[in-house]
Motif scaffolding. Structure first.
Motif, PDB file in Angstrom:
ATOM      1  N   LEU B  46      17.582  34.219  28.769  1.00 32.98           N
ATOM      2  CA  LEU B  46      17.582  33.325  27.612  1.00 32.98           C
ATOM      3  C   LEU B  46      16.960  34.012  26.397  1.00 32.98           C
ATOM      4  N   GLN B  47      15.970  34.821  26.674  1.00 33.09           N
ATOM      5  CA  GLN B  47      15.328  35.560  25.585  1.00 33.09           C
ATOM      6  C   GLN B  47      16.314  36.516  24.922  1.00 33.09           C
ATOM      7  N   ILE B  48      17.061  37.212  25.770  1.00 33.20           N
ATOM      8  CA  ILE B  48      18.066  38.143  25.251  1.00 33.20           C
ATOM      9  C   ILE B  48      19.137  37.390  24.465  1.00 33.20           C
ATOM     10  N   LEU B  49      19.579  36.267  25.027  1.00 33.30           N
ATOM     11  CA  LEU B  49      20.603  35.468  24.342  1.00 33.30           C
ATOM     12  C   LEU B  49      20.078  34.930  23.011  1.00 33.30           C
ATOM     13  N   THR B  50      18.782  34.628  22.984  1.00 34.07           N
ATOM     14  CA  THR B  50      18.178  34.128  21.748  1.00 34.07           C
ATOM     15  C   THR B  50      18.073  35.238  20.711  1.00 34.07           C
ATOM     16  N   GLU B  51      17.711  36.426  21.185  1.00 32.84           N
ATOM     17  CA  GLU B  51      17.548  37.558  20.274  1.00 32.84           C
ATOM     18  C   GLU B  51      18.811  37.865  19.492  1.00 32.84           C
ATOM     19  N   CYS B  52      19.942  37.673  20.127  1.00 32.62           N
ATOM     20  CA  CYS B  52      21.192  37.937  19.405  1.00 32.62           C
ATOM     21  C   CYS B  52      21.818  36.639  18.911  1.00 32.62           C
ATOM     22  N   LEU B  54      22.826  33.941  20.217  1.00 34.16           N
ATOM     23  CA  LEU B  54      23.910  33.248  20.917  1.00 34.16           C
ATOM     24  C   LEU B  54      23.432  31.885  21.386  1.00 34.16           C
ATOM     25  N   VAL B  55      22.115  31.700  21.335  1.00 31.97           N
ATOM     26  CA  VAL B  55      21.494  30.505  21.879  1.00 31.97           C
ATOM     27  C   VAL B  55      20.357  30.082  20.956  1.00 31.97           C
ATOM     28  N   LYS B  56      20.147  28.780  20.829  1.00 27.21           N
ATOM     29  CA  LYS B  56      18.996  28.326  20.050  1.00 27.21           C
ATOM     30  C   LYS B  56      18.185  27.337  20.877  1.00 27.21           C
ATOM     31  N   GLN B  57      16.887  27.273  20.580  1.00 28.72           N
ATOM     32  CA  GLN B  57      15.978  26.440  21.353  1.00 28.72           C
ATOM     33  C   GLN B  57      15.645  25.172  20.585  1.00 28.72           C
ATOM     34  N   GLU B  58      15.315  24.151  21.368  1.00 28.95           N
ATOM     35  CA  GLU B  58      14.830  22.919  20.763  1.00 28.95           C
ATOM     36  C   GLU B  58      13.707  22.372  21.648  1.00 28.95           C
ATOM     37  N   GLN B  59      12.505  22.473  21.139  1.00 30.86           N
ATOM     38  CA  GLN B  59      11.349  22.007  21.908  1.00 30.86           C
ATOM     39  C   GLN B  59      11.366  20.481  21.967  1.00 30.86           C
ATOM     40  N   GLN B  60      11.016  19.985  23.151  1.00 33.63           N
ATOM     41  CA  GLN B  60      10.970  18.534  23.325  1.00 33.63           C
ATOM     42  C   GLN B  60       9.826  18.265  24.300  1.00 33.63           C
ATOM     43  N   GLY B  61       8.659  17.973  23.750  1.00 38.96           N
ATOM     44  CA  GLY B  61       7.462  17.870  24.580  1.00 38.96           C
ATOM     45  C   GLY B  61       7.139  19.235  25.137  1.00 38.96           C
ATOM     46  N   ARG B  62       6.953  19.322  26.435  1.00 40.65           N
ATOM     47  CA  ARG B  62       6.680  20.651  27.007  1.00 40.65           C
ATOM     48  C   ARG B  62       7.954  21.318  27.506  1.00 40.65           C
ATOM     49  N   GLU B  63       9.054  20.619  27.366  1.00 40.04           N
ATOM     50  CA  GLU B  63      10.326  21.212  27.770  1.00 40.04           C
ATOM     51  C   GLU B  63      11.021  21.855  26.576  1.00 40.04           C
ATOM     52  N   ILE B  64      11.769  22.899  26.889  1.00 44.70           N
ATOM     53  CA  ILE B  64      12.529  23.569  25.839  1.00 44.70           C
ATOM     54  C   ILE B  64      14.002  23.530  26.216  1.00 44.70           C
ATOM     55  N   TYR B  65      14.790  22.923  25.364  1.00 40.64           N
ATOM     56  CA  TYR B  65      16.224  22.849  25.622  1.00 40.64           C
ATOM     57  C   TYR B  65      16.937  23.989  24.923  1.00 40.64           C
ATOM     58  N   GLN B  67      20.477  25.645  23.791  1.00 47.40           N
ATOM     59  CA  GLN B  67      21.839  25.220  23.477  1.00 47.40           C
ATOM     60  C   GLN B  67      22.649  26.406  22.965  1.00 47.40           C
ATOM     61  N   LEU B  68      23.916  26.397  23.290  1.00 51.20           N
ATOM     62  CA  LEU B  68      24.776  27.505  22.851  1.00 51.20           C
ATOM     63  C   LEU B  68      25.038  27.412  21.350  1.00 51.20           C
ATOM     64  N   GLU B  69      24.948  28.561  20.708  1.00 50.79           N
ATOM     65  CA  GLU B  69      25.306  28.642  19.284  1.00 50.79           C
ATOM     66  C   GLU B  69      26.776  29.043  19.226  1.00 50.79           C
ATOM     67  N   VAL B  70      27.629  28.052  19.300  1.00 49.77           N
ATOM     68  CA  VAL B  70      29.057  28.328  19.478  1.00 49.77           C
ATOM     69  C   VAL B  70      29.606  29.229  18.381  1.00 49.77           C
ATOM     70  N   SER B  71      29.088  29.025  17.190  1.00 49.81           N
ATOM     71  CA  SER B  71      29.617  29.788  16.056  1.00 49.81           C
ATOM     72  C   SER B  71      29.461  31.297  16.286  1.00 49.81           C
ATOM     73  N   LYS B  72      28.391  31.665  16.997  1.00 47.77           N
ATOM     74  CA  LYS B  72      28.147  33.093  17.232  1.00 47.77           C
ATOM     75  C   LYS B  72      29.215  33.698  18.140  1.00 47.77           C
ATOM     76  N   MET B  73      29.803  32.839  18.965  1.00 48.82           N
ATOM     77  CA  MET B  73      30.855  33.322  19.855  1.00 48.82           C
ATOM     78  C   MET B  73      32.050  33.833  19.052  1.00 48.82           C
ATOM     79  N   LYS B  74      32.158  33.329  17.859  1.00 52.69           N
ATOM     80  CA  LYS B  74      33.292  33.746  17.019  1.00 52.69           C
ATOM     81  C   LYS B  74      33.213  35.213  16.648  1.00 52.69           C
ATOM     82  N   GLU B  75      32.001  35.760  16.747  1.00 55.11           N
ATOM     83  CA  GLU B  75      31.845  37.172  16.419  1.00 55.11           C
ATOM     84  C   GLU B  75      32.698  38.026  17.356  1.00 55.11           C
ATOM     85  N   ILE B  76      32.743  37.618  18.613  1.00 50.58           N
ATOM     86  CA  ILE B  76      33.570  38.307  19.590  1.00 50.58           C
ATOM     87  C   ILE B  76      35.038  38.109  19.231  1.00 50.58           C
TER      88      ILE B  76
END
Lengths: 106, 106
Positions: B46-52, B54-65, B67-76
């Motif tokens: 997830l860290q690697i996916l976040t670094e590029c 492809l993924v973004k985080q959303e903190q919710q209490g102590r949980e972190i959700y 989610q796919l950054e679909v727009s980034k997939m368009k780069e491919i």
DNA sequence: TATACGCGCAACTATTCGGTTGCACAAATT
DNA sequence: AATTTGTGCAACCGAATAGTTGCGCGTATA
């Protein structure tokens, strides 16, 4: 070692090679001239690309011409397909929101 | 360490994660349940996916959700574009050959 | 026939990768 | 207040990666 298309295109040099030979077949030496590495290194990349069938060879005398197997590129396209659907949905959602904003304007 | 999208999708587990969270955001623990590896390993992916991005985080209490950054997939998709043109050309070439064969039939 | 050329293969090396375990820390729960 | 839970981070490890150099083997060319 198991080769798949995604691992093959992970390397930037390999992507550049793919881009190079996409339009016309080339020999390892000719390809290597475009890069800052040895011919042997290019040869290794070509081997990897061949293993996952992204590239095919055609011997011609003592030269070997490498050509892109364009159809194999579709495998990547195929994987993207599922997400394409999602991002189109997201867009139409956005369209929906926008048109709602429009119609509800005073 | 330089991260790019192509290197990110090279790993099969990472592609599976992408497929998983494409439809709905998930926590690392939830994701890890789908695989045969530790939560920490998933966290690394997830860290690697976040670094590029492809993924973004959303903190919710102590949980972190995640989610796919679909727009980034368009780069491919964008990279594939240049080859899409070629394979369509190849197809129309084939069409041409086929129709020639047809018309020249006795 | 001798030489130059184009190529793949093998051995070696430094770096990266994907995984593990152990830990710290903040947020929930008791 | 004490404990459980969800998470990221660091250290370590074996395997894979991308590069190098050196070599051998056919194929052209002199």
């Amino acid at each position: 070692m198991r080769r798949d298309v995604f691992q093959a295109i992970a390397d930037p040099t390999r992507r550049a090679i793919i881009g190079l030979i996409a339009l016309q077949a080339m020999t390892p030496n000719a390809i290597a001239e475009h890069f800052d590495t040895s011919r042997q290194a290019v040869s290794k990349h070509l081997q990897i690309l061949t293993e996952c069938q992204l590239v095919k060879q055609e011997q011609q005398g003592r030269e070997i011409y490498y050509q892109l197997e364009v159809s194999k590129m579709k495998e990547i396209d195929k994987w993207l397909e599922q997400f394409r659907k999602i991002w189109e949905d997201r867009f139409s959602e956005l369209d929906h929101v926008l048109s709602n904003l429009k119609t509800n304007k005073p």
